[in-house]
Structure formats: structure tokens, C-alpha cells
Design an enzyme around this catalytic site. Structure first.
Site: not given
Length: 552
Positions: A468-469
């Protein structure tokens, strides 16, 4: 080659933006370096572990050695395919908590409070409760994005929710509705047994209208003339060419590639650009900064009964499941198997959940490797709001070179305390009566890991990215030197250039990022078109009445 709007990236934000711009009658050209999303590896939900481990579909990015994790390099998959990461992700649908967006507004993202973004979530959704209840008044029914729930026909899914209730936690029928906190069904972007990616929901309908075209190629830089974006230079088959934008260029290339492309175009920290011989067009030190992610652990239990998915973990069963899905789009292949979830608070004094659970009726890694224990199940668990921050920077001025990705994972001491809490709370949940018929013993961390030091050693060795960058081109006011885009998605200091993906998040949201990334594309498209924002919503979320003094 030219169009009214040129969008870089056919992922979650880019597809949603393309759909709305084309819907207005404008011509849209979407640049995507990746190939087709056709085929069962992507379209069959249960095959989710395959595409993110295939170079054909994934950029294959890795972090730099992480100093707080013993020098480990963690995978950072990003979709290199039509649909972007929505074509290789786990298909979990989470809006995030209302207070996430109120925090955005407090940090300078004016017009992005929950009251502002909830109407866009409703506009994009076509929600189906699947007979498991929910909050219809909080959901959308007419949008392009189908959101469904799995059948939950394995008894372990109900055991997980029941165990949470027995441990004293709330139960919620709809964590995307009024009440996120609690245990309940998990939602997925699956429709009629197929992965309902942003490409299926948005891009293909836009292309059928005849106003949207997909162009394959590697975006090398944004063309900027006299302080305004005029197009994109791309490479196809070893040949460079320019795609012109009559109105605007929109970056939606991911939280990794969007800042990379800005820096290649001369927009970013001046000193860093100079190191690579890039002429500075706009000195924006926030480009590539503020990188965030979610980390998670797999707490695995050996099963006392042969009821887990492990019984299908053989060539013959996989072939049968695949054939059933191929011909009927039903069966185990038609779900991502994440069908129960939970959001809880780690301690008293925290107003809304800061821990997320995905429950899976099998003990297995994302790369498809199962432990030697055989039958088992697991909870994916991790904190939602780490204070650790990293960065994306250039490795060279070559557009084909992977960027330098430094997450700086676990650099804040609170991260270690939060993960120890996650492990101990999860063990308590698995020790409830609801799991008594199903638990044989703990696989990992294992009964020998009890002290803080022992748990820290396990965390250091086993913690993984939840993929989930975000945050590397964050929204803020023009007066904020670390802001990259203003509240309408415009790159500060450059005209006719916007960003519409997860890189604009000021702070990571509670849960998986596909839904809020699509929401960004929906909302930025209205700003691009000069439309009035959708009317603000008055709905307020449920907050535990005793949050100041009670953990549950």
C-alpha cells in the site's frame, strides 16, 4: 498524436479519471507501459498470488535494504498491466475511515474532508450486500465499480467474527458504512466471478464510447513549455515520440512512478535533480518524500479439522477449480477468499481503529508458499498509521531505470510496540471458544515467542509489506513547501499538469488503498472539468462511546 487530455497510467486513478473525462465528451489518451490484462491469472479472483509475482504484470520493484529490518529488501509490487495495480491486487475494498479524510483536510487538503469525499465513494460504487446486511444509506448503487461479498461458506469465516465478539469487540455489518470498528464480512471488487478491476469498471466502458484511446509505451518525461505541460514524451519500440495534450496532462502512474516521472521532467528537489544532470523546472522538495506503507504479519494456526483451503492445494484440485471458473465463473475460483475482516483499536485513547485484519482459511504466503504444517488458517494483521516515512528518488536520469525506494520501515519506536500488540491481541482472539474446535496449535510466531525481544525478532524477520505505498506527491496548500499538488490536484508551479493517484494522499488511509485511489481519480476529474464538487454529505461515523478509557 494528440488529445484533449493525456493520462499517464491505466491504473486505479487513471482509469477513473479517463472515464469521467471521456464521459464529458473530451478526447482522452491513456498511456500504459504494461500489456493486456486478459487471461485467467488476472481475471480469476482466487489466482491473485500469480500476477503480482510475474514480471509480465509487475514492475518488480524492491525496497533498498531496510536498516531497521536487518537489511532485508522488501517487495514493492506495482501493476505493469492494463488496470495497473487493480489488476494484480487482492481485490479487497476498503474506503478508509471518515477521520482519515478529516485529517487530510486538517493538514491542508482543503475540500478533502470526509464530508467532501463520501459523495464520490457513493458515485463510484455499485454495491451488493450479498445477503449479509450492511448500510445501504451509506453506499452507492449506480456507479461503475461493483463491490460484492463472498459467500462465507467456510465455517472459519464465522468463527473469526464470533471469536472477536467473544473477546469483547464490536461487530459491524459494513465497515465501509457508518461503523468501521468491529468484526464482520470483508468486501471485494469481484463481479460475476471476475476481478472487477479499474480497467473493467472504467477504462473499457470509456473506450467503447469512442472518446478514449489506449496507447502502449514507456512515459519518459512530461513536456513543459513556458511553465505549462504540453504533452508526454514516450518510447515505443525504441523510438521516442511526443503525445500532445490540448488541455491537460494527468499523472496517475502510481506512488512510485508518478514522482519518478515528475523528477525526470525537472520537477522535484533541485539538488537531487542536479545530481542527475536534470534541468530544474520547478524546485519542489516534497516530490518523492512522505512515502508510507502498511506492514503486516501472518499469524498462522494449524487446523484441527481438514476444512481449510489446503485440501485444494494440489494440481488436480487447482485444475478442477480453474475449469469450473473458466466455464461458469463460479466456485472457489470466483472469490479472493478474504471474506471476513476486522478493524480494532490497539489501546484506549485512540478514537478510531488503528489495526486491520484480513482473515484467510488457509496458512499461505502471498507468493503461494504454504507451510509444511498442512491444514491451517491465518490472520493478516498490522497497524494502520505508522509514523515512519521514506522516499522515492532517482537512480539515474534513464527513464527505464528503477527508482530508489526507501521506506524506512519500523524506524519509529511506536511501530515495534504496535506490532507486539497486534500479535498478542490476535493470539487472544484465536484463543476464544469459537476457535476451540478448529485450532491445533500456533504455527507462527510459535509458542516459544513470548517476550518483547522474542516477538521483535519474529517481527524483524517476518514482517511484510501489505503493498500500500502512497503519499509521495501529497496534497497541500501552495504555501506549504513540501506539498506537491494543490487541493485540485494541480502540480504546484506548473500549469496544466495534475496528479490523480495514491501519491497525493497526505497520510495513508485505514485499510487497502484501491478504493481511495479510485476516489481520487473521480474527484480530480471534476476539478479538471471545472465542475462544482458534489454536495457535501452530513453523515457522521460511529465512534466508540468509551474510546478514551476502553480499548474495546
Amino acid at each position: 498524436m494528440q488529445a484533449d487530455f493525456v493520462i499517464v497510467g491505466a491504473g486505479s486513478g487513471g482509469c477513473a479519471t479517463a472515464y469521467r473525462l471521456a464521459e464529458s465528451g473530451a478526447s482522452v489518451l491513456v498511456i500504459e507501459h504494461g500489456g493486456t490484462d486478459a487471461g485467467p491469472f488476472i481475471q480469476m479472483p482466487a489466482a491473485l498470488s500469480y500476477p503480482m509475482n510475474m514480471s509480465r504484470y509487475d514492475w518488480g520493484y524492491m525496497s533498498e535494504p531496510e536498516p531497521h529490518l536487518g537489511g532485508r529488501r522488501l517487495a514493492c509490487p506495482r501493476g505493469k498491466v492494463v488496470g495497473g495495480s487493480s489488476s494484480i491486487n487482492g481485490m479487497v475494498y476498503v474506503r478508509g475511515h471518515a477521520m482519515d479524510y478529516d485529517h487530510w483536510a486538517e493538514e491542508g487538503a482543503d475540500g478533502w474532508a470526509y464530508a467532501d469525499v463520501l459523495p464520490y465513494f457513493r458515485r463510484m460504487e455499485n454495491w451488493h450486500d450479498g445477503g449479509h446486511g450492511g448500510d445501504p444509506a451509506w453506499r452507492g448503487k449506480d456507479g461503475p465499480l461493483h463491490v460484492t461479498r463472498g459467500p462465507r461458506d467456510n465455517p472459519l469465516f464465522d468463527a473469526f467474527v464470533e471469536a472477536g465478539q467473544q473477546a469483547g469487540y464490536e461487530v459491524t455489518d459494513d465497515y465501509n458504512g457508518e461503523k468501521q470498528e468491529g468484526f464482520g464480512p470483508m468486501e471485494q471488487t469481484v463481479w460475476h466471478g471476475r476481478r472487477w478491476s479499474a480497467a473493467n469498471a472504467y477504462l473499457r466502458p470509456a473506450m467503447k464510447r469512442g472518446k478514449c484511446e489506449l496507447v502502449r509505451g514507456l512515459a519518459c518525461r512530461i513536456m513543459i513549455e513556458e511553465g505549462r505541460a504540453t504533452g508526454v514524451e514516450l518510447e515505443r519500440g525504441g523510438i521516442r515520440q511526443i503525445v500532445r495534450a490540448r488541455r491537460e496532462v494527468v499523472l496517475a502512474a502510481s506512488s512510485i512512478n508518478s514522482p519518478k516521472l515528475l523528477m525526470l521532467s525537472g520537477i522535484g528537489p533541485a539538488a537531487h535533480l542536479a545530481e542527475h544532470g536534470i534541468e530544474v523546472v520547478a524546485d519542489r522538495p516534497g516530490v518523492g518524500a512522505n512515502l508510507q506503507d502498511h506492514l503486516e504479519l501472518y499469524i498462522q494456526m494449524a487446523a484441527a479439522q481438514p476444512i481449510t483451503l489446503y485440501r485444494h492445494w494440489n494440481v488436480v484440485s487447482k485444475a478442477v477449480i480453474g475449469a469450473q471458473w473458466l466455464f461458469t465463473k463460479t466456485g472457489l475460483g470466483a472469490s479472493n477468499q478474504f471474506e471476513s475482516a476486522a478493524f480494532i483499536r490497539s489501546r484506549a485513547g485512540i478514537p478510531y481503529p488503528d489495526i486491520q485484519y484480513h482473515f484467510l482459511p488457509m496458512a499461505v504466503r502471498y507468493d503461494g508458499h504454504a507451510p509444511a504444517e498442512g491444514h491451517g488458517f491465518q490472520a493478516h494483521v498490522g497497524p494502520m498509521r505508522s509514523a515512519s516515512r521514506g522516499s522515492v528518488t532517482l537512480r539515474s536520469s534513464d527513464p527505464a531505470a528503477a527508482p530508489v525506494i526507501r521506506f524506512n520501515y519500523m524506524s519509529d519506536p511506536q511501530d515495534w510496540e504496535d506490532f507486539r500488540t497486534c500479535i498478542r491481541l490476535t493470539r487472544e482472539i484465536f484463543a476464544q471458544p469459537a476457535f476451540e474446535p478448529f485450532v491445533r496449535h500456533e504455527i507462527q510466531p510459535g509458542a516459544s515467542a513470548q517476550s518483547d525481544d522474542e516477538l521483535d525478532a519474529f517481527i524483524s524477520e517476518h514482517v511484510e509489506s501489505a503493498y500500500h505505498p502512497c503519499g509521495t506527491c501529497r496534497i497541500g496548500r501552495a504555501s506549504d513547501p513540501m506539498a506537491v499538488v494543490d487541493p485540485e490536484g494541480r502540480v504546484i508551479g506548473i500549469d496544466r499538469l495534475r496528479v490523480a493517484d495514491s501519491s497525493v494522499f497526505p497520510r495513508i488511509t485505514n485499510g487497502n488503498l484501491n478504493a481511495p485511489s479510485i476516489m481520487v481519480g473521480e474527484k480530480v476529474s471534476d476539478h479538471i472539468l471545472g465542475r462544482d464538487p458534489l454536495p457535501r454529505a452530513n453523515d457522521r461515523p460511529w465512534i466508540h462511546p468509551e474510546w478514551e478509557t476502553a480499548q474495546r
